[in-house]
Scaffold this active site. Sequence first.
Site, PDB file in Angstrom:
ATOM      1  N   GLY A  99       0.863  -1.193   0.000  1.00  0.00           N
ATOM      2  CA  GLY A  99       0.000   0.000   0.000  1.00  0.00           C
ATOM      3  C   GLY A  99       0.887   1.226   0.000  1.00  0.00           C
ATOM      4  N   ARG A 100       0.362   2.326   0.560  1.00  0.00           N
ATOM      5  CA  ARG A 100       1.130   3.585   0.539  1.00  0.00           C
ATOM      6  C   ARG A 100       2.504   3.419   1.189  1.00  0.00           C
ATOM      7  NH1 ARG A 100      -4.175   5.988   1.481  1.00  0.00           N
ATOM      8  NH2 ARG A 100      -3.996   4.967   3.487  1.00  0.00           N
ATOM      9  N   ILE A 101       2.520   2.904   2.431  1.00  0.00           N
ATOM     10  CA  ILE A 101       3.799   2.835   3.149  1.00  0.00           C
ATOM     11  C   ILE A 101       4.675   1.732   2.556  1.00  0.00           C
ATOM     12  CG2 ILE A 101       4.890   2.492   5.411  1.00  0.00           C
ATOM     13  CD1 ILE A 101       2.304   3.644   6.678  1.00  0.00           C
TER      14      ILE A 101
ATOM     15  N   THR B  54       6.714  -2.424  11.166  1.00  0.00           N
ATOM     16  CA  THR B  54       6.280  -1.070  11.547  1.00  0.00           C
ATOM     17  C   THR B  54       4.765  -0.959  11.370  1.00  0.00           C
ATOM     18  OG1 THR B  54       6.744  -0.313   9.293  1.00  0.00           O
ATOM     19  CG2 THR B  54       8.439   0.118  10.947  1.00  0.00           C
TER      20      THR B  54
ATOM     21  N   GLU C 297       1.162  -3.451  23.497  1.00  0.00           N
ATOM     22  CA  GLU C 297       1.967  -2.235  23.628  1.00  0.00           C
ATOM     23  C   GLU C 297       1.547  -1.504  24.882  1.00  0.00           C
ATOM     24  OE1 GLU C 297       2.005   0.295  20.163  1.00  0.00           O
ATOM     25  OE2 GLU C 297       2.771  -1.315  18.918  1.00  0.00           O
TER      26      GLU C 297
ATOM     27  N   HIS D 179       7.051   2.305  19.021  1.00  0.00           N
ATOM     28  CA  HIS D 179       6.001   2.753  18.083  1.00  0.00           C
ATOM     29  C   HIS D 179       6.189   4.233  17.699  1.00  0.00           C
ATOM     30  CE1 HIS D 179       1.647   1.746  16.691  1.00  0.00           C
ATOM     31  NE2 HIS D 179       2.256   2.540  15.841  1.00  0.00           N
TER      32      HIS D 179
ATOM     33  N   ARG E 120       1.548  -3.346  12.761  1.00  0.00           N
ATOM     34  CA  ARG E 120       0.908  -3.542  14.059  1.00  0.00           C
ATOM     35  C   ARG E 120       1.471  -4.821  14.669  1.00  0.00           C
ATOM     36  NH1 ARG E 120      -0.276   1.005  13.816  1.00  0.00           N
ATOM     37  NH2 ARG E 120      -2.319   2.004  13.994  1.00  0.00           N
TER      38      ARG E 120
HETATM   39  C1  GLV Z   1       0.509   4.619  13.571  1.00  0.00           C
HETATM   40  O1  GLV Z   1       0.787   3.489  13.852  1.00  0.00           O
HETATM   41  C2  GLV Z   1      -0.606   4.961  12.756  1.00  0.00           C
HETATM   42  O2  GLV Z   1      -1.434   4.080  12.458  1.00  0.00           O
HETATM   43  O3  GLV Z   1      -0.719   6.138  12.384  1.00  0.00           O
END
Ligand code: GLV
Length: 327
Positions: free
Chosen positions: A156-158, A235, A266, A285, A237
Amino acid sequence: MTKPRVFVTRRIPEAGLNLLQESCDVRVWEDELPPPREALLREAADAEGLLCLLSDRVDAALMDAAPQLKVISNFAVGFDNIDITAATQRGLPVGHTPGVLTETTADLAFALLMAAARRIVEAVHYVQEGRWKTWGPMLMLGQDVHGATLGIIGLGRIGQAVARRGRGFDMRVIYHGGSNEEAARAIGAERRPLDDLLAEADFISLHVPLTPETHHLIDARAFERMKPTAVLVNTARGGVVDSKALYHALKSGQIAYAALDVTDPEPIPPDDPLLTLENCLIVPHIGSATHATRSRIALIAAQNVLAGLHGERLPHCVNPEVYGAQR
Ligand code: GLV
């Protein structure tokens, strides 16, 4: 005219707070820790807008305890902390903050990848502990990033932004999940079935949202397929990875390294066995944690609140179904 009440569950950057304060009666939870459940229920009881964080559980009971609520705005792109079905059933739009944190989160994912590849944290501890005696031909050997294969799960985007960084470092990029084939072609990323990606990648970076389908996507079986030299970067979840299986994979040498920005739960409890491992790097996080990006997130979260209070379509709405035929 009375101003609408908005509850903000933690102090956020001024860009967002100032915008809200211009036209709303804003209450901010000032503690460093999230509001306990009773406080959240109490503070939301007369709120028309709720600006919450990913650490706040926003479920049906909370929505029912807040009869005036018109909008829920999450200070995050992910929204697994919110019961979206319950919100939609109650006609409540839910806002989130996509786009503005893409590059910043990708920067952190790549920083973790590099730090794991070259054992940066171990090396820093080695020096700090006074163990550096001489230059060593076999000292702190890590793995090359250039020329290695980067496996992106969730293009996706990231995921795409991390893939671009990988290409910039002369990596070969393969991916699983994410349907934007044009973007994949532009990046030069090749699609693979999940099992093939797990077996082929030197570095595996996770970029899927947490849903019932992705919960423990990376489990004992997945680790069995990975290379013994594999590095896992998360990065996304914490719940996407089975952390017990991860511990065993790292401890037994089934994979080489994990670098995590997210854990399950977390914060990670101080006695979690993952914290005893030298080949597991964990940060708290901080994917989107830069001054500029957190200000942009605050602004969008506030804009989502204001739109919801005015009965307008949220600029970034998770559940546009609430708008029914107006869509
Ligand atoms: C951070 O984890 C977000 O979802 O913005």
